[in-house]
Design a protein around this motif. Structure first.
Motif, short mmCIF file in Angstrom:
data_model
loop_
_atom_site.label_atom_id
_atom_site.label_comp_id
_atom_site.label_asym_id
_atom_site.label_seq_id
_atom_site.Cartn_x
_atom_site.Cartn_y
_atom_site.Cartn_z
N ARG A 1 0.82 -1.21 0.00
CA ARG A 1 0.00 0.00 0.00
C ARG A 1 0.86 1.26 0.00
O ARG A 1 0.44 2.32 -0.47
N ALA A 2 2.08 1.14 0.55
CA ALA A 2 3.01 2.27 0.55
C ALA A 2 3.88 2.26 -0.70
O ALA A 2 4.81 3.06 -0.80
N ASN A 3 3.59 1.37 -1.65
CA ASN A 3 4.36 1.25 -2.90
C ASN A 3 5.81 0.89 -2.65
O ASN A 3 6.72 1.31 -3.38
N ILE A 4 6.07 0.10 -1.63
CA ILE A 4 7.42 -0.37 -1.31
C ILE A 4 7.47 -1.88 -1.58
O ILE A 4 6.61 -2.63 -1.12
N PHE A 5 8.50 -2.30 -2.32
CA PHE A 5 8.58 -3.70 -2.74
C PHE A 5 10.00 -4.23 -2.54
O PHE A 5 11.00 -3.51 -2.72
#
Length: 547
Positions: free
Chosen positions: A328-332
């Motif tokens: 959801r925080a666009n962290i991968f």
């Protein structure tokens, strides 16, 4: 207009049991459903948790009958589809009352058997969702019956030579009949299945490749036409704000009218005219592929190992639900370091390094600004409220710059007249997608604008299928822009060379076009894109180099 059925939703005419989606099919088939809640065979199976379970037989006898009511519904839909397919290629004028009654009988049987399913499982709490799916199906089938009645009653309102299938596709998509339908079918062969390329405010668009008679390949964009706006869809607030009812989108009419306005201004390529075609039983807007790309792009930035976000991400990935929190925080996660510790990247919004404004005016900047100023003229005339960066395509080549506006769905609202609903852009930031009256105008565009025959312009809007109020408000914007353009001309703000300084009417001092526009980011696409691009740099997100 025909087919005004309000919020009612219809089952797709292509239930696709016999034709495109066999019960045992292994391939996926793009389903063009005219109504976003329409239940076809494939999504009915999904809503019901799978296909009907088969009977168990031994020695030629059925020992266990499973999902009887569900199978009866599917068989009824199958019977309807078979009967409809047999009629679909016939001329509409051959449709008669007996044929319509026979089709409606198949749908009535499906409604009855859907009710049987609900009754048989009314005390099973685990099947509440499936009972609801049957209720939705019943509503869709009743609407489908209304469509069939309307098809029979309005035979004379369709283009001459329309087939039953094509007329039905137009009707269920709420497309105005008559001159709007410019190409009711394609004779070219489709190469593979159309592939989804993105979702806009109203619906998903697809990329289609066609094999032409000379075996060359032509690529186009297909946008299935819908009656209603999906609940929670991006752009719903903007559509409501400018007076587009959520149950009557008129996507085709808005796009066709935009193309006609661009043609009046001599800006044909900036908003290309689309065709309305019938494909796979679905009315679609077919458009040329816009050259170039959106100036705003997503990029993945590595997060340094000593960044506090890395430590937090490493902790989160080991907790329940942590991966969802990171997503959801666009962290991968992108890998591991030499010690086996996870490494991460973050998805950020960046901009291509287009020189929207420049302290040293050059040809590239001038051509970009000219294209964006011309697009703003089109947007003002159409009442376009969704010209965000993703709906602007730019291509730079050795021969020049091409600016194209795409996705004209949220335009021609019924609250977008000059004095109706305040459309003056606010001075905050980020700026609204609506930019209002252009602060500058190109000389060629000005001459084309004031040379437009008002009567012909109004007739073109009417022939696009817009309703009386939409046309009336469009003419208010037209007259208002004419008046504004003449004021710009009197102030020396109708220009031929954007590399030359102009006189700022507020200060009466010479100023470059770039400085003039960037000082007003809420009033032009140039100023808005330049400011957004600068914010990207201020946030330490690098720009994407131009190829």
């Amino acid at each position: 207009m025909i087919g005004k059925l309000g919020n009612n939703l219809n089952v797709n005419a292509n239930v696709n049991i016999n034709d495109n989606v066999q019960l045992n099919a292994q391939h996926e088939h793009v389903d063009y459903s005219a109504s976003f809640k329409s239940i076809t065979s494939e999504n009915l199976f999904e809503a019901m948790g799978g296909r009907p379970k088969p009977d168990f037989t031994a020695f030629g006898k059925v020992l266990v009958a499973k999902s009887t009511e569900f199978k009866n519904v599917v068989n009824d839909l199958n019977n309807f589809q078979t009967a409809f397919n047999e009629l679909s290629q016939l001329p509409l004028d051959r449709l008669n009352k007996n044929q319509v009654q026979a089709l409606k009988a198949n749908l009535s049987d499906a409604i009855e058997h859907a009710t049987d399913y609900q009754t048989a499982h009314q005390n099973d709490p685990k099947k509440l969702d499936r009972r609801n799916a049957m209720e939705t199906l019943k509503s869709d089938l009743r609407t489908q019956m209304d469509f069939l009645d309307s098809l029979l009653e309005n035979k004379g309102n369709f283009p001459e030579g329309a087939t039953i299938g094509n007329a039905h596709a137009m009707l269920k998509s709420d497309v105005e009949t008559g001159s709007l339908i410019t190409n009711p079918h394609r004779d070219d062969r489709l190469q593979g299945e159309p592939q989804p390329i993105g979702s806009g405010a109203m619906n998903t668009v697809y990329l289609a490749k066609w094999i032409k008679p000379d075996n060359s390949i032509e690529t186009s964009v297909l946008k299935p036409l819908t009656v209603a706006l999906p609940e929670g869809a991006n752009g719903a607030d903007a559509a409501t704000a400018i007076g587009i009812p959520d149950d009557h989108q008129m996507v085709a009419e808005r796009n066709v009218a935009t193309g006609k306005i661009a043609a009046h201004l001599g800006l044909h390529d900036m908003a290309p005219m689309g065709n309305i075609i019938i494909f796979n039983g679905q009315a679609c807007l077919e458009m040329p592929v816009a050259p170039g790309s959106s100036p705003m792009q997503s990029i993945n930035l590595p997060i340094p190992h000593d960044d506090p976000r890395t430590a937090q991400a490493r902790q989160l990935e080991t907790t329940e639900g942590g991966k969802n929190t990171l997503a959801r925080a666009n962290i991968f996660k992108t890998g591991v370091d030499n010690d086996g510790n996870s490494l991460f990247s973050i998805k950020e919004q960046s901009f291509l390094a287009f020189p929207f404004a420049s302290s040293q005016p050059n040809d590239l900047t001038a051509e970009l600004q000219e294209g964006l100023l011309n697009l703003q003229v089109i947007d003002l005339l159409t009442g376009q409220a969704d010209r965000n960066p993703n709906n602007i395509f730019i291509k730079v080549t050795d021969t020049g710059v091409t600016v194209t506006g795409i996705d004209h769905d949220i335009s021609f609202g019924e609250k977008t007249g000059k004095n109706e609903t305040d459309l003056t852009p606010n001075k905050g930031f980020p700026p609204p997608h609506w930019k209002g009256l252009p602060p500058l105008m190109m000389q060629d565009t000005y001459q084309n604008l004031i040379g437009i025959d008002r009567g012909e312009y109004e007739e073109d809007l009417k022939s696009s299928g817009l309703n009386e109020k939409q046309v009336a408000l469009a003419m208010v914007r037209f007259d208002g822009l004419i008046e504004h353009a003449q004021e710009l001309n009197n102030k020396g703000l109708v220009v031929t060379d954007l590399k030359q300084n102009i006189t700022d009417p507020e200060t009466n001092q010479p100023v470059s076009v770039s400085d003039f526009l960037t000082a007003r980011p809420h009033q032009s696409h140039v100023g808005s894109l330049s400011k957004l691009q600068q914010l990207t740099l201020d946030a330490n997100v690098p720009l994407i180099p131009l190829n």
